[in-house]
Design a protein around this motif. Structure first.
Motif, PDB file in Angstrom:
ATOM      1  N   LEU A  68       0.754  -1.355   0.140  1.00  0.00           N
ATOM      2  CA  LEU A  68      -0.042  -0.052  -0.017  1.00  0.00           C
ATOM      3  C   LEU A  68       0.888   1.403   0.039  1.00  0.00           C
ATOM      4  N   GLY A  69       2.046   1.026   0.685  1.00  0.00           N
ATOM      5  CA  GLY A  69       2.764   2.396   0.779  1.00  0.00           C
ATOM      6  C   GLY A  69       3.657   2.309   2.121  1.00  0.00           C
ATOM      7  N   SER A  70       4.242   3.352   2.590  1.00  0.00           N
ATOM      8  CA  SER A  70       5.056   3.563   3.657  1.00  0.00           C
ATOM      9  C   SER A  70       4.464   4.693   4.488  1.00  0.00           C
ATOM     10  N   SER A  71       4.813   4.818   5.957  1.00  0.00           N
ATOM     11  CA  SER A  71       4.261   5.877   6.597  1.00  0.00           C
ATOM     12  C   SER A  71       4.740   7.280   6.232  1.00  0.00           C
ATOM     13  N   ASP A  72       6.091   7.260   5.597  1.00  0.00           N
ATOM     14  CA  ASP A  72       6.609   8.515   5.085  1.00  0.00           C
ATOM     15  C   ASP A  72       6.277   8.877   3.663  1.00  0.00           C
ATOM     16  N   ASN A  73       5.325   8.386   3.181  1.00  0.00           N
ATOM     17  CA  ASN A  73       4.945   8.428   1.852  1.00  0.00           C
ATOM     18  C   ASN A  73       5.945   8.174   0.683  1.00  0.00           C
ATOM     19  N   ARG A  74       6.838   7.380   0.831  1.00  0.00           N
ATOM     20  CA  ARG A  74       8.296   7.189  -0.019  1.00  0.00           C
ATOM     21  C   ARG A  74       7.628   6.893  -1.348  1.00  0.00           C
ATOM     22  N   VAL A  75       8.080   7.278  -2.384  1.00  0.00           N
ATOM     23  CA  VAL A  75       7.645   6.662  -3.681  1.00  0.00           C
ATOM     24  C   VAL A  75       8.462   5.249  -3.944  1.00  0.00           C
ATOM     25  N   VAL A  76       9.494   5.138  -3.621  1.00  0.00           N
ATOM     26  CA  VAL A  76      10.539   4.099  -3.950  1.00  0.00           C
ATOM     27  C   VAL A  76      11.026   3.571  -2.455  1.00  0.00           C
ATOM     28  N   LEU A  77      10.755   2.437  -2.493  1.00  0.00           N
ATOM     29  CA  LEU A  77      11.160   1.479  -1.146  1.00  0.00           C
ATOM     30  C   LEU A  77      12.595   0.691  -1.564  1.00  0.00           C
ATOM     31  N   SER A  78      13.350   0.595  -0.389  1.00  0.00           N
ATOM     32  CA  SER A  78      14.385  -0.169  -0.534  1.00  0.00           C
ATOM     33  C   SER A  78      14.737  -0.749   0.879  1.00  0.00           C
ATOM     34  N   THR A  79      16.032  -1.405   0.880  1.00  0.00           N
ATOM     35  CA  THR A  79      16.252  -2.383   1.959  1.00  0.00           C
ATOM     36  C   THR A  79      16.396  -1.401   3.201  1.00  0.00           C
ATOM     37  N   GLY A  80      15.697  -2.071   4.263  1.00  0.00           N
ATOM     38  CA  GLY A  80      15.546  -1.499   5.590  1.00  0.00           C
ATOM     39  C   GLY A  80      14.159  -0.652   5.791  1.00  0.00           C
ATOM     40  N   ASN A  81      13.532  -0.321   4.682  1.00  0.00           N
ATOM     41  CA  ASN A  81      12.429   0.563   4.789  1.00  0.00           C
ATOM     42  C   ASN A  81      11.261  -0.586   5.311  1.00  0.00           C
ATOM     43  N   THR A  82      10.269   0.438   6.041  1.00  0.00           N
ATOM     44  CA  THR A  82       8.927  -0.434   6.606  1.00  0.00           C
ATOM     45  C   THR A  82       8.029   0.137   5.385  1.00  0.00           C
ATOM     46  N   ALA A  83       7.058  -1.167   5.318  1.00  0.00           N
ATOM     47  CA  ALA A  83       6.162  -1.148   4.106  1.00  0.00           C
ATOM     48  C   ALA A  83       4.770  -1.601   4.774  1.00  0.00           C
ATOM     49  N   TYR A  84       3.599  -1.306   4.232  1.00  0.00           N
ATOM     50  CA  TYR A  84       2.417  -1.706   4.681  1.00  0.00           C
ATOM     51  C   TYR A  84       1.600  -2.419   3.779  1.00  0.00           C
ATOM     52  N   ILE A  85       1.123  -3.675   4.058  1.00  0.00           N
ATOM     53  CA  ILE A  85       0.613  -4.538   2.880  1.00  0.00           C
ATOM     54  C   ILE A  85      -0.895  -4.801   3.136  1.00  0.00           C
ATOM     55  N   SER A  86      -1.550  -4.682   2.081  1.00  0.00           N
ATOM     56  CA  SER A  86      -3.159  -5.194   2.037  1.00  0.00           C
ATOM     57  C   SER A  86      -3.087  -6.885   1.846  1.00  0.00           C
ATOM     58  N   GLY A  87      -3.831  -7.402   2.606  1.00  0.00           N
ATOM     59  CA  GLY A  87      -4.321  -8.913   2.337  1.00  0.00           C
ATOM     60  C   GLY A  87      -3.137  -9.814   2.566  1.00  0.00           C
ATOM     61  N   LEU A  88      -2.357  -9.820   3.621  1.00  0.00           N
ATOM     62  CA  LEU A  88      -1.331 -10.589   4.067  1.00  0.00           C
ATOM     63  C   LEU A  88      -1.973 -11.253   4.864  1.00  0.00           C
ATOM     64  N   PRO A  89      -1.968 -13.038   4.689  1.00  0.00           N
ATOM     65  CA  PRO A  89      -2.438 -13.770   5.543  1.00  0.00           C
ATOM     66  C   PRO A  89      -1.434 -14.080   6.530  1.00  0.00           C
ATOM     67  N   ASN A  90      -1.982 -14.552   7.856  1.00  0.00           N
ATOM     68  CA  ASN A  90      -1.154 -14.821   8.995  1.00  0.00           C
ATOM     69  C   ASN A  90      -0.513 -16.377   8.841  1.00  0.00           C
ATOM     70  N   ASP A  91      -1.239 -17.086   8.184  1.00  0.00           N
ATOM     71  CA  ASP A  91      -0.708 -18.545   8.349  1.00  0.00           C
ATOM     72  C   ASP A  91       0.121 -19.004   7.213  1.00  0.00           C
ATOM     73  N   LYS A  92       0.992 -17.916   6.493  1.00  0.00           N
ATOM     74  CA  LYS A  92       1.876 -18.097   5.550  1.00  0.00           C
ATOM     75  C   LYS A  92       3.435 -18.067   6.201  1.00  0.00           C
ATOM     76  N   GLY A  93       3.654 -17.534   7.266  1.00  0.00           N
ATOM     77  CA  GLY A  93       4.980 -17.488   7.728  1.00  0.00           C
ATOM     78  C   GLY A  93       5.291 -16.097   7.798  1.00  0.00           C
ATOM     79  N   SER A  94       6.423 -15.706   8.073  1.00  0.00           N
ATOM     80  CA  SER A  94       6.771 -14.288   8.041  1.00  0.00           C
ATOM     81  C   SER A  94       7.883 -13.972   6.923  1.00  0.00           C
ATOM     82  N   ALA A  95       8.319 -14.747   6.472  1.00  0.00           N
ATOM     83  CA  ALA A  95       8.967 -14.545   5.165  1.00  0.00           C
ATOM     84  C   ALA A  95       8.461 -14.521   3.933  1.00  0.00           C
ATOM     85  N   TRP A  96       8.772 -13.435   3.346  1.00  0.00           N
ATOM     86  CA  TRP A  96       8.043 -13.005   1.861  1.00  0.00           C
ATOM     87  C   TRP A  96       8.871 -12.528   0.737  1.00  0.00           C
ATOM     88  N   GLN A  97       8.539 -12.848  -0.404  1.00  0.00           N
ATOM     89  CA  GLN A  97       9.523 -12.119  -1.602  1.00  0.00           C
ATOM     90  C   GLN A  97       8.389 -11.285  -2.386  1.00  0.00           C
TER      91      GLN A  97
END
Length: 344
Positions: A149-178
């Motif tokens: 969805l985006g980030s709290s500081d409205n970054r246009v481009v995200l990179s390593t170390g940034n926090t991002a907010y996700i829509s529709g992420l299930p909680n039963d597939k583990g914490s590691a994502w690509q």
């Protein structure tokens, strides 16, 4: 005293003479009679020390078809030796009881490569990012996947170390994502209207820290710019099987249809996509020869197809139904898109 000395001279002279029979076509003229495995060695690299054609490794090792899929584990400290047997020359691991003692490190179950891990078929670092990525998807295959969805500081481009907010992420597939973005259609150059699949562009990894209607992840790796709308899929386990390098025992006639990185000139260590897969009999560990397709103009201006020229070798390391990915392990000339790949 004289006979033992003569016998020793004859023995040493035999060690310096390459085998003088049909196996000369298999063995290199400068093949060693013993190689001690060191960290960083690969099955392909060791085979190249002994054989003119490294893909004939199972033949000279004496492996049958099933053993090719599960070759002997070889570890740093092992000694690979060449010896004459009733069936011809064979490569094998040295038995310490037969002569010089070999330091053999005990195998340990580890998730990462180490000095005590069994050596891989080909350099793991070259293909590691491709072992767990979907790579090939169906049309619209990512449309229902969770997305950024985006980030709290409205970054246009995200990179390593940034926090991002996700829509529709299930909680039963583990914490590691690509993180992926839909890519181009992969078309068969020999059948213009046939789409073999759609490539998914790998962008990086993320780790979930909070699952909710809007979940929170941290981007732990970014290989390209990550944007709002990019999709997430669960990180699968490593699926690479350490097949011994071997040629298909049937004719394959395919083409290179894409290359990782979008370059047009392909060389050693390039990752290429082939228009052949499981449905054509390809499997992990298959070695294919690459041939250049060239044309020239005749004096009357007509285009003439020149004879194909072999330009390299490719090691298949991941296979889908209609597509396979391969690492170029040898190149004598530049390799290009649409060049042919065939059984060597």
């Amino acid at each position: 005293m004289r006979k033992p000395i003569i016998a020793m001279i004859l023995f040493l002279s035999l060690l310096s003479i390459p085998p003088a029979n049909a196996e000369n076509n298999i063995l290199r003229s400068d093949t060693p009679y013993r190689h001690v495995v060191v960290p960083g060695d690969t099955l392909w690299g060791i085979a190249s020390r002994f054989l003119n054609d490294p893909w004939r490794w199972p033949e000279i090792w004496g492996l049958n078809r099933e053993q090719v899929k599960n070759p002997h584990k070889i570890y740093p400290g092992d000694a690979v030796i060449l010896k004459r047997t009733p069936y011809g020359y064979r490569l094998s691991l040295e038995d310490p009881e037969d002569g010089i003692k070999t330091v053999k490190l005990s195998p340990k179950i580890r998730s990462e490569l180490s000095d005590t891990a069994a050596i891989p078929s080909i350099p793991a670092a070259a293909i590691e990012p491709f072992l767990t990525q979907p790579l090939v998807i169906e049309k619209d295959g990512l449309d229902t996947a969770p997305y950024i969805l985006g980030s709290s500081d409205n970054r246009v481009v995200l990179s390593t170390g940034n926090t991002a907010y996700i829509s529709g992420l299930p909680n039963d597939k583990g914490s590691a994502w690509q993180i992926f973005r839909p890519g181009n259609a992969l078309k068969d150059p020999d059948q213009k209207d046939r789409i073999l699949g759609y490539e998914a562009t790998y962008l990086g990894n993320a780790k979930a820290s909070l699952f909710a209607d809007v979940s929170t992840v941290t981007i732990t790796r970014a290989t390209e710019e990550i944007l709002n709308g990019d999709r997430l899929v669960p990180s699968p386990d490593n699926i690479f099987n350490n097949y011994a390098p071997h040629a298909p025992d049937f004719p394959i006639n395919g083409r290179i249809i894409s290359v990782y990185g979008g370059v047009t000139e392909i060389g050693k260590d390039s990752i290429i996509t082939l228009n052949k897969g499981k449905m054509d009999g390809l499997e992990m560990g298959h070695v294919l020869a690459v041939y250049r397709k060239s044309q020239a103009k005749s004096l009357d201006g007509e285009t003439v197809q020149l004879p194909e020229e072999r330009t390299g070798l490719a090691f298949v390391f991941r296979v889908f139904d209609k597509i396979a990915y391969a690492l170029v392990v040898q190149s004598t000339h530049s390799i290009k898109l649409l060049d042919a790949v065939k059984t060597p």
